[in-house]
Design a protein around this motif. Structure first.
Motif, short mmCIF file in Angstrom:
data_model
loop_
_atom_site.label_atom_id
_atom_site.label_comp_id
_atom_site.label_asym_id
_atom_site.label_seq_id
_atom_site.Cartn_x
_atom_site.Cartn_y
_atom_site.Cartn_z
N TRP A 54 1.20 -1.33 0.04
CA TRP A 54 0.03 0.28 0.07
C TRP A 54 0.94 1.03 0.20
N GLN A 55 0.93 1.87 -1.61
CA GLN A 55 1.26 3.23 -1.00
C GLN A 55 2.90 2.44 -1.63
N GLY A 56 3.75 1.75 -1.28
CA GLY A 56 4.78 1.61 -1.37
C GLY A 56 5.53 1.58 -0.19
N SER A 57 4.97 1.82 1.04
CA SER A 57 5.45 0.73 2.20
C SER A 57 5.45 -0.28 2.66
N ASP A 58 5.57 -0.49 4.07
CA ASP A 58 5.50 -2.08 4.59
C ASP A 58 3.88 -3.49 4.33
N GLN A 59 2.92 -1.80 4.59
CA GLN A 59 1.58 -2.59 4.71
C GLN A 59 1.87 -3.49 3.40
N THR A 60 1.32 -4.20 3.81
CA THR A 60 0.89 -5.30 2.45
C THR A 60 -0.31 -6.04 2.20
N ARG A 61 -0.55 -6.03 1.79
CA ARG A 61 -2.27 -7.27 0.71
C ARG A 61 -1.64 -8.25 0.19
N CYS A 81 10.39 16.20 -0.87
CA CYS A 81 10.16 14.24 -0.60
C CYS A 81 9.24 14.07 -1.86
N ARG A 82 9.25 12.71 -1.63
CA ARG A 82 7.96 12.92 -2.95
C ARG A 82 7.42 11.05 -2.43
N SER A 83 6.07 11.38 -3.38
CA SER A 83 5.22 9.97 -2.98
C SER A 83 6.54 8.61 -3.20
N GLY A 84 5.88 7.92 -1.97
CA GLY A 84 6.38 6.02 -2.53
C GLY A 84 6.81 5.69 -0.60
N GLY A 85 6.86 4.45 -0.78
CA GLY A 85 8.05 3.56 0.32
C GLY A 85 9.12 4.04 0.35
N HIS A 86 9.54 2.89 1.17
CA HIS A 86 11.14 3.01 1.49
C HIS A 86 11.99 3.43 0.34
N GLY A 87 11.61 2.06 -0.07
CA GLY A 87 12.22 1.88 -2.42
C GLY A 87 12.03 2.94 -3.52
N GLY A 88 11.39 3.47 -2.12
CA GLY A 88 10.59 4.46 -3.67
C GLY A 88 9.21 4.96 -4.32
N GLY A 89 9.10 5.31 -5.20
CA GLY A 89 7.74 4.94 -5.88
C GLY A 89 7.76 3.89 -6.60
N GLY A 90 6.23 3.62 -6.71
CA GLY A 90 5.98 2.70 -7.72
C GLY A 90 5.52 2.84 -9.50
N ALA A 91 5.81 4.06 -9.90
CA ALA A 91 5.29 4.48 -11.47
C ALA A 91 6.85 4.96 -12.03
N LEU A 92 7.10 4.01 -13.02
CA LEU A 92 7.83 4.73 -14.06
C LEU A 92 8.18 6.10 -13.79
#
Length: 676
Positions: free
Chosen positions: A131-138, A642-653
């Protein structure tokens, strides 16, 4: 300041955070987002969208799966091809899961984190979506044939969790939800046996770790006899695991693997191996093999200075064991026939020369006798992935090329050199430098390291670094500083806990060595690192500002007195020390970047770029916000973003391309803009 919370409002006050981020983002973008930035972003985006390279190939049942991100699928498309078909980017790939469409359908920002495949059926899939690049996983059960959610199937989270298949209708689900389920670090600590449709909070508990541990996780796998073996793992701290193995399943007898603390075991139902650490009968760095149930070990590798076993590649695969040995970063792949008690390790003759190699099972759910993927690469050599099966004579192993990443720039006129710097205590610190052969004068250098948690770096081909940095006359350095695992367990332990400043000294010594060898000047060296590497760069900014011309710290840990109070931070106490312990606290305070910023009137600092991600729940973004605010308060040249995304960054290219282009724009405006 040590007893107060510097800029506490930037940790918890939503309005203050919003105001600071919007103001500083605008200021940074106004300075860095020039014409060249937009050109670089377009170049990076074109490279990232190139779908001619088939990355992440894994076999699931009779299919080869690949995760594709391109202009049409910026978040990603999971697809497959019959394993009998010819592998090609232009082949008739069958779409399985369209993440962009799923995000649009659900109205949520999901990031791809992979899929759990049942060892008994390659069609039984459990997608992992962040979810949003966080460690919260579905975790979502997905039907690859119908390309839809399984009706009445598993749909778990989002939360910090993991799972594996036990049988077609049952998962071993490790959860952090429910009273006592999460460890103090917020990671899942309870494994339940979960049948389809059941409530995870009332499912029977099969395994649980203590609140002081880091996390738990289950693994299921097939034995050569076709049974389902189970391993339940207690992770005490990062790099320290305790495994209970059930070779005949949970109804059989559990065997606690005889591994010392501060080690991680690799295992099958017949054998297990580990790299010895600072506890136990063997010197740190020794590769030890056991037969399950047999207390007598076999030593396969004896450590020596700058010789080690790659911590990322030790596999016990029923008949065969394989591992990679490193001699001053030179890799050798070795295999051992586990079915022959008298067999000696054999060296695998590689299909090509390589600065770095990785080897791992081709099957997403490893089988008893599945093929192996070998990836070869280097700083100037794109990754090539090969497929092979074991043979009685390792020198006769046959390799088939699966895929080769295209080059993104011409490396003609470039070279790679290995040097050593001498740190403050006399230890030699190896580092690689990539640079133009025909350089004239001082070259701008981007210096990178990680230096923590025993994580080992390797030479690798970064697709955008070539055209955006090397092709423009820049040089790149990877420093193998202590705290990492490049040269064995002792290399990690040497900069652990109260010895952490050795990593900073090593990194600064490499910068000084670059100047002494005449490659560059201090004003033309920029350092970059992320997470623990961000701590490294933030610390050298305050401790060795004269060694660098610019500092780029990403998703950095900067508050060493309160890191353990943020999500996941309690899991780092073993690595850094305990801020609640008076002796440790004094050591941490002595180098905590947030607490050691000098006023500009007393000490000048080089320009800094501090960047982070708003949904990072691994290293809370308040670390970066407050550090940037402290630097600004002290009068130093600092940019924050600061930009969107989690620890590893954003999800879109597009987000990834923006982040890369902004970093290289910072380098252009600082070290690359300085005259010799």
């Amino acid at each position: 300041m040590a007893d107060s919370i510097p800029f506490a409002e930037l940790e918890t006050d939503g309005d203050a955070i919003r105001t600071f981020v919007e103001r500083e983002n605008a200021r940074t973008e106004d300075k860095l987002c020039d014409t060249v930035f937009h050109e670089d972003m377009a170049t990076a985006l074109e490279i990232l969208r190139d779908d001619s390279f088939l990355a992440g190939l894994r076999r699931r049942g009779p299919w080869i799966y690949n995760y594709l991100r391109n202009a049409d699928h910026p978040k990603g498309l999971w697809r497959r091809l019959p394993e009998t078909a010819k592998l090609s980017p232009d082949a008739d790939w069958e779409p399985v899961f369209d993440l962009d469409a799923f995000c649009e359908e659900t109205g949520e920002d999901w990031h791809w984190r992979g899929a759990e495949t049942a060892h008994f059926d390659g069609e039984k899939l459990l997608l992992a979506l962040s979810w949003q690049g966080s460690d919260q996983t579905r975790l979502l059960e997905w039907d690859p044939a119908r390309k839809c959610v399984v009706e009445g199937g598993f749909d778990l989270g989002p939360e910090r969790c993991n799972a594996c298949w036990l049988d077609p209708d049952t998962l071993l689900f490790c959860t952090s939800t429910g009273e006592g389920a999460a460890t103090r670090s917020g990671w899942p600590g309870r494994v339940v046996k979960l049948t389809r449709g059941a409530d995870p909070t009332t499912a029977p508990v099969v395994f649980e770790v203590g609140s002081e541990d880091l996390l738990a996780y289950p693994i299921t796998f097939a034995t050569p006899e076709g049974e389902t073996a189970v391993a339940l793992t207690r992770v005490r701290v990062i790099g320290d695991t305790e495994v209970t193995l059930y070779p005949e399943g949970l109804d059989g007898e559990g065997i606690l693997l005889d591994t010392p603390q501060n080690t991680q075991a690799t295992y099958s139902s017949k054998h297990y191996a580990y790299i010895a650490s600072d506890t136990g009968a063997h010197p740190p760095g020794t590769l030890v093999l056991h037969e399950v149930g047999n207390p007598e070990p076999r030593v396969l590798f004896h450590p020596a200075p700058y010789k080690s076993v790659d911590v990322n590649c030790v596999w016990t695969l029923y008949r065969w064991m394989m591992w990679i040995e490193l001699d001053r970063m030179e890799p050798t792949l070795k295999v051992l026939d586990l079915y022959d008690p008298g067999a000696e390790p054999q060296i695998v003759t590689l299909p090509t020369q390589a600065e770095a190699i990785w080897a791992y099972p081709h099957d997403a759910a490893p089988t008893a006798s599945g093929p192996i993927q070998l990836t070869t690469a280097g700083f100037l050599t794109p990754p090539t992935t090969w497929l092979f099966d074991f043979a009685d004579d390792a020198s006769q192993i046959q390799f088939t090329k699966l895929t080769e990443e295209p080059t993104t720039f011409s490396s003609e006129g470039m070279e790679v050199r290995l040097h050593t710097a001498v740190s403050d205590d006399g230890t030699e610190i190896p580092y690689h430098i990539v640079l133009p052969k025909d350089r004239q004068g001082a070259v701008p250098v981007l210096q990178y390291a990680y230096g923590g948690f025993g994580h080992a770096l390797s030479p690798y081909y970064q697709r955008t670094r070539g055209p955006l940095w090397l092709a423009r006359g820049g040089a790149y350095v990877t420093a193998y500083i202590r705290g990492g695992g490049e040269f064995g367990k002792d290399w990690h332990l040497a900069a652990k806990g109260t010895n952490r400043p050795r990593a900073f000294e090593d990194f600064a010594a490499v910068a000084a060595d670059l100047v002494e060898r005449g490659y560059t000047t201090a004003e033309k060296i920029a350092c970059h690192g992320g997470s623990n590497g961000g701590l490294l760069c933030s610390a050298v900014l305050t401790r060795f500002p004269e060694r660098f011309g610019a500092v780029w710290a990403s998703v950095a840990v900067t508050d060493m007195l309160r890191f353990h109070l943020f999500p996941a931070g309690a899991g780092w106490i073993d690595e850094y020390g305990d801020p609640d312990n008076a002796e440790d606290r004094a050591e941490l305070l002595a180098y905590s970047p947030l607490h050691n910023v000098a006023d500009a009137s007393v000490q000048s600092y080089p320009p800094a770029l501090i960047d982070t991600h708003e949904s990072d729940d691994r290293v809370d973004p308040s670390h970066s916000r407050r550090f940037a605010a402290r630097l600004l308060e002290a009068g130093h040249p600092v940019m924050f973003h600061c930009r969107s995304g989690g620890h590893g960054g954003g999800g879109a290219l597009t987000e990834t391309a923006q982040e890369l282009a902004l970093g290289y724009a910072f380098l252009r405006h600082t070290i690359a803009a300085k005259e010799d």
